[in-house]
Structure formats: structure tokens, C-alpha cells
Design a protein around this motif. Structure first.
Motif, PDB file in Angstrom:
ATOM      1  N   LEU A  92       0.829  -1.204   0.000  1.00 10.45           N
ATOM      2  CA  LEU A  92       0.000   0.000   0.000  1.00 10.45           C
ATOM      3  C   LEU A  92       0.862   1.253   0.000  1.00 10.45           C
ATOM      4  N   SER A  93       1.925   1.232   0.783  1.00  9.98           N
ATOM      5  CA  SER A  93       2.822   2.381   0.841  1.00  9.98           C
ATOM      6  C   SER A  93       3.449   2.650  -0.523  1.00  9.98           C
ATOM      7  N   ARG A  94       3.828   1.586  -1.210  1.00 12.80           N
ATOM      8  CA  ARG A  94       4.515   1.716  -2.504  1.00 12.80           C
ATOM      9  C   ARG A  94       3.562   2.151  -3.606  1.00 12.80           C
ATOM     10  N   GLU A  95       2.331   1.613  -3.590  1.00 16.20           N
ATOM     11  CA  GLU A  95       1.430   1.836  -4.718  1.00 16.20           C
ATOM     12  C   GLU A  95       0.526   3.053  -4.545  1.00 16.20           C
ATOM     13  N   LEU A  96       0.103   3.345  -3.331  1.00 14.60           N
ATOM     14  CA  LEU A  96      -0.824   4.466  -3.129  1.00 14.60           C
ATOM     15  C   LEU A  96      -0.100   5.799  -2.929  1.00 14.60           C
ATOM     16  N   ARG A  97       1.054   5.750  -2.308  1.00 12.63           N
ATOM     17  CA  ARG A  97       1.895   6.940  -2.134  1.00 12.63           C
ATOM     18  C   ARG A  97       1.118   8.119  -1.540  1.00 12.63           C
ATOM     19  N   ASP A  98       0.353   7.853  -0.511  1.00  8.90           N
ATOM     20  CA  ASP A  98      -0.391   8.900   0.195  1.00  8.90           C
ATOM     21  C   ASP A  98       0.263   9.107   1.550  1.00  8.90           C
ATOM     22  N   PRO A  99       0.891  10.288   1.798  1.00  7.31           N
ATOM     23  CA  PRO A  99       1.584  10.490   3.067  1.00  7.31           C
ATOM     24  C   PRO A  99       0.660  10.423   4.275  1.00  7.31           C
ATOM     25  N   ARG A 100      -0.636  10.608   4.044  1.00  7.50           N
ATOM     26  CA  ARG A 100      -1.580  10.520   5.165  1.00  7.50           C
ATOM     27  C   ARG A 100      -1.868   9.078   5.576  1.00  7.50           C
ATOM     28  N   LEU A 101      -1.494   8.135   4.710  1.00  9.07           N
ATOM     29  CA  LEU A 101      -1.705   6.716   5.015  1.00  9.07           C
ATOM     30  C   LEU A 101      -0.537   6.251   5.876  1.00  9.07           C
ATOM     31  N   LYS A 109      -1.167  -0.812   8.539  1.00  6.34           N
ATOM     32  CA  LYS A 109      -1.288  -2.070   9.279  1.00  6.34           C
ATOM     33  C   LYS A 109      -2.758  -2.412   9.515  1.00  6.34           C
ATOM     34  N   PHE A 110      -3.534  -1.411   9.912  1.00  4.06           N
ATOM     35  CA  PHE A 110      -4.969  -1.618  10.129  1.00  4.06           C
ATOM     36  C   PHE A 110      -5.637  -2.110   8.853  1.00  4.06           C
ATOM     37  N   GLY A 111      -5.324  -1.461   7.727  1.00 10.18           N
ATOM     38  CA  GLY A 111      -5.913  -1.859   6.456  1.00 10.18           C
ATOM     39  C   GLY A 111      -5.510  -3.267   6.056  1.00 10.18           C
ATOM     40  N   ALA A 112      -4.237  -3.606   6.256  1.00 13.38           N
ATOM     41  CA  ALA A 112      -3.755  -4.943   5.897  1.00 13.38           C
ATOM     42  C   ALA A 112      -4.450  -6.016   6.731  1.00 13.38           C
ATOM     43  N   GLU A 113      -4.624  -5.763   8.022  1.00 15.97           N
ATOM     44  CA  GLU A 113      -5.319  -6.728   8.885  1.00 15.97           C
ATOM     45  C   GLU A 113      -6.760  -6.920   8.429  1.00 15.97           C
ATOM     46  N   GLN A 114      -7.419  -5.831   8.027  1.00 13.42           N
ATOM     47  CA  GLN A 114      -8.786  -5.930   7.552  1.00 13.42           C
ATOM     48  C   GLN A 114      -8.863  -6.713   6.245  1.00 13.42           C
ATOM     49  N   PHE A 115      -7.865  -6.544   5.389  1.00 11.38           N
ATOM     50  CA  PHE A 115      -7.842  -7.280   4.121  1.00 11.38           C
ATOM     51  C   PHE A 115      -7.779  -8.781   4.382  1.00 11.38           C
ATOM     52  N   LEU A 116      -6.896  -9.196   5.273  1.00 12.96           N
ATOM     53  CA  LEU A 116      -6.782 -10.625   5.596  1.00 12.96           C
ATOM     54  C   LEU A 116      -8.117 -11.165   6.102  1.00 12.96           C
ATOM     55  N   HIS A 117      -8.750 -10.404   6.989  1.00  8.71           N
ATOM     56  CA  HIS A 117     -10.028 -10.846   7.559  1.00  8.71           C
ATOM     57  C   HIS A 117     -11.103 -10.904   6.476  1.00  8.71           C
ATOM     58  N   LEU A 129     -13.660  -3.746  -2.565  1.00 11.37           N
ATOM     59  CA  LEU A 129     -14.109  -3.062  -1.357  1.00 11.37           C
ATOM     60  C   LEU A 129     -12.926  -2.549  -0.552  1.00 11.37           C
ATOM     61  N   PHE A 130     -11.893  -3.364  -0.455  1.00  5.04           N
ATOM     62  CA  PHE A 130     -10.697  -2.974   0.298  1.00  5.04           C
ATOM     63  C   PHE A 130     -10.036  -1.740  -0.308  1.00  5.04           C
ATOM     64  N   LEU A 131      -9.855  -1.714  -1.613  1.00  5.53           N
ATOM     65  CA  LEU A 131      -9.186  -0.585  -2.252  1.00  5.53           C
ATOM     66  C   LEU A 131      -9.993   0.693  -2.131  1.00  5.53           C
ATOM     67  N   ASN A 132     -11.297   0.603  -2.283  1.00  8.30           N
ATOM     68  CA  ASN A 132     -12.126   1.796  -2.124  1.00  8.30           C
ATOM     69  C   ASN A 132     -12.061   2.318  -0.697  1.00  8.30           C
ATOM     70  N   GLY A 133     -12.032   1.389   0.268  1.00  9.87           N
ATOM     71  CA  GLY A 133     -11.928   1.800   1.667  1.00  9.87           C
ATOM     72  C   GLY A 133     -10.588   2.433   1.978  1.00  9.87           C
ATOM     73  N   CYS A 134      -9.500   1.862   1.446  1.00 14.64           N
ATOM     74  CA  CYS A 134      -8.166   2.398   1.716  1.00 14.64           C
ATOM     75  C   CYS A 134      -7.991   3.795   1.137  1.00 14.64           C
ATOM     76  N   ARG A 135      -8.591   4.038  -0.005  1.00 12.39           N
ATOM     77  CA  ARG A 135      -8.436   5.359  -0.626  1.00 12.39           C
ATOM     78  C   ARG A 135      -9.142   6.437   0.179  1.00 12.39           C
ATOM     79  N   GLY A 136     -10.161   6.042   0.935  1.00  8.83           N
ATOM     80  CA  GLY A 136     -10.836   7.024   1.775  1.00  8.83           C
ATOM     81  C   GLY A 136     -10.391   7.004   3.219  1.00  8.83           C
ATOM     82  N   LEU A 137      -9.611   5.979   3.573  1.00 11.10           N
ATOM     83  CA  LEU A 137      -9.229   5.782   4.977  1.00 11.10           C
ATOM     84  C   LEU A 137      -8.379   6.924   5.497  1.00 11.10           C
ATOM     85  N   SER A 138      -7.432   7.417   4.693  1.00 15.03           N
ATOM     86  CA  SER A 138      -6.501   8.428   5.179  1.00 15.03           C
ATOM     87  C   SER A 138      -7.192   9.742   5.505  1.00 15.03           C
ATOM     88  N   GLY A 139      -8.325  10.004   4.860  1.00 14.45           N
ATOM     89  CA  GLY A 139      -9.004  11.258   5.135  1.00 14.45           C
ATOM     90  C   GLY A 139     -10.128  11.152   6.134  1.00 14.45           C
TER      91      GLY A 139
END
Length: 243
Positions: free
Chosen positions: A171-180, A186-194, A226-236
Motif C-alpha cells: 500500500l505504501s509503494r502503490e498508493l503513495r499517500d503520506p496521510r496513510l 497495518k490496520f488496512g492490511a489486517e482488515q484485508f486478511l479478515h 471493497l478494500f481498495l475503495n476503503g483504503c483510498r478514503g481511509l486516510s481522510g
């Protein structure tokens, strides 16, 4: 890969053990077998133990039963394993190594983030829904009240932590959002696994109808979207940013 050891898991389960070490286990008789023979013997013991643990349960499996099924003496067993806790930790390690993707399989292969995550979701489902993984899940769930540290033996193998770190770095490499932040990744990755594993696994153990291959494919696609849409809004939107 992060190096793993079964020592800590074994010592934790040891608090629950009913088996006692044989007073003769430290005795040394004769020369040591060749390395190949020693490895074959260890594998035979672990195969016998795996069958007994997964069918009879941890509490009902005795050292005597494992030795009998493996065709060895208790003395031979104790030359190789400290006790039943150490044996179980070794069995868990063996199972997880067997269901992991082979070392040569690239985990992060794909041209885009959705493609990479979709491939990873497929690998996760294949491992988590394998017969041995399901049998181990049933065992730990059934025995966790009597032997609470069995859960720790599985957790200490480190697969979940490794997967979480892998996804967080992706996520850090591909999204490149400093707010993430690291915490949010870590929270997002744990949710993805679940999201990927939990419901298909529940259904295959009897809490519903097991998913068909086509349903699992659609499930993985939807989980990634669903995960990607959530991650893109998670930082804000996350309250974690305001703590």
C-alpha cells in the motif's frame, strides 16, 4: 521471509502439558544415525503426530500413542522432542510450511495494485481453505479453552504478521499517500486478511454452505474492490488520524 522458531510456542504450550519427560530421555546409546535417516525418522514422528492431533485432539493425544504409531520407543521420541508441547509446535510449523506458496512463487506479481491484491487473495484462500489448515483451525478452536496457548503456537509461526507487513508495504509503494500512516496501513492490511479469509473459512467448517470455486473467485474480486475503495478514503476519514 521473517525467520521463525517454534521454541517460544513450545514453552507456552508447556504450561498446559500433561505429559512428563522420561527420566531416560537424556541417555545416549550407540552412534547417531546418518543425517538423512535422522530427518526421515523426525518426519515419520511428525506425520504420526499430525494424524493423531488432527483426529483425536491435543488433549487426547499421548506421547505413547505417537510413539506407537511412528513405530519407535518413547526413549527415541524424547531424544528428538522435549515434550508434547514441543511436538505440537513442530507439527504446526510443518503444516504451515506445507500450505505456504512454494518459495519460487512471486507473491506480488501483477501490473496494477488490484491485480497484485487479487493474486494475493487467491493465494490466501488456497492456503486457508486447504484440508490441513481447516483441520488445524478446528483443533485449535475445539481445544483452546482447555489449552489456551495452542492459539499462541499457531500465531507465533508469524504468517499473519508477515502477510500484514507485505500488504502494508504494498500500500505504501502503490498508493503513495503520506496521510496513510504506518498504523493505518497495518490496520488496512489486517482488515484485508479478515475480509478475504474469514467468511469462506467459516462456511467450510460448517457455518453455512461451502463456497464453490466460482463463488470464491467472485468473493476475492469483491473483497479486493471493497478494500481498495476503503483504503483510498481511509486516510481522510479515519479517527486514528485525530487521536
Amino acid at each position: 521471509m521473517v525467520p521463525r522458531s517454534t521454541d517460544r510456542a513450545a514453552s507456552l504450550i508447556g504450561a498446559d502439558k500433561n505429559q512428563r519427560r522420561s527420566p531416560t530421555r537424556n541417555a545416549r546409546h550407540g552412534g547417531r544415525p546418518a543425517r538423512a535417516a535422522a530427518l526421515q525418522l523426525r518426519d515419520r514422528i511428525l506425520e504420526a503426530a499430525t494424524q493423531l492431533f488432527l483426529t483425536e485432539g491435543y488433549g487426547s493425544t499421548s506421547i505413547e500413542a505417537v510413539a506407537g504409531r511412528a513405530g519407535i520407543s518413547k526413549r527415541t521420541f524424547y531424544h528428538r522432542f522435549e515434550d508434547k508441547a514441543a511436538l505440537f509446535a513442530a507439527v504446526v510449523h510443518r503444516i504451515i510450511e506445507q500450505i505456504r506458496p512454494p518459495p519460487g512463487v512471486p507473491l506480488l506479481e501483477g501490473a496494477t495494485l488490484p491485480q497484485i491484491l487479487r493474486r494475493l487473495a487467491g493465494l490466501l484462500l488456497r492456503a486457508a481453505l486447504s484440508p490441513q489448515a481447516i483441520a488445524l483451525h478446528r483443533l485449535v478452536t475445539a481445544e483452546s479453552v482447555r489449552f489456551p496457548n495452542l492459539v499462541r503456537a499457531v500465531y507465533d509461526e508469524g504468517w499473519a504478521q508477515q502477510a500484514t507487513a507485505l500488504i502494508g508495504d504494498l500500500l505504501s509503494r502503490e498508493l503513495r499517500d503520506p496521510r496513510l500512516t504506518v498504523e493505518l496501513r497495518k490496520f488496512g492490511a489486517e482488515q484485508f486478511l479478515h475480509m478475504v479469509v474469514a467468511l469462506p473459512q467459516r462456511r467450510i467448517i460448517g457455518l453455512g454452505v461451502p463456497m464453490t470455486p466460482s463463488e470464491l473467485d467472485a468473493w476475492a474480486d469483491d473483497a479486493v474492490n471493497l478494500f481498495l475503495n476503503g483504503c483510498r478514503g481511509l486516510s481522510g476519514a479515519s479517527s486514528r488520524q485525530r487521536r
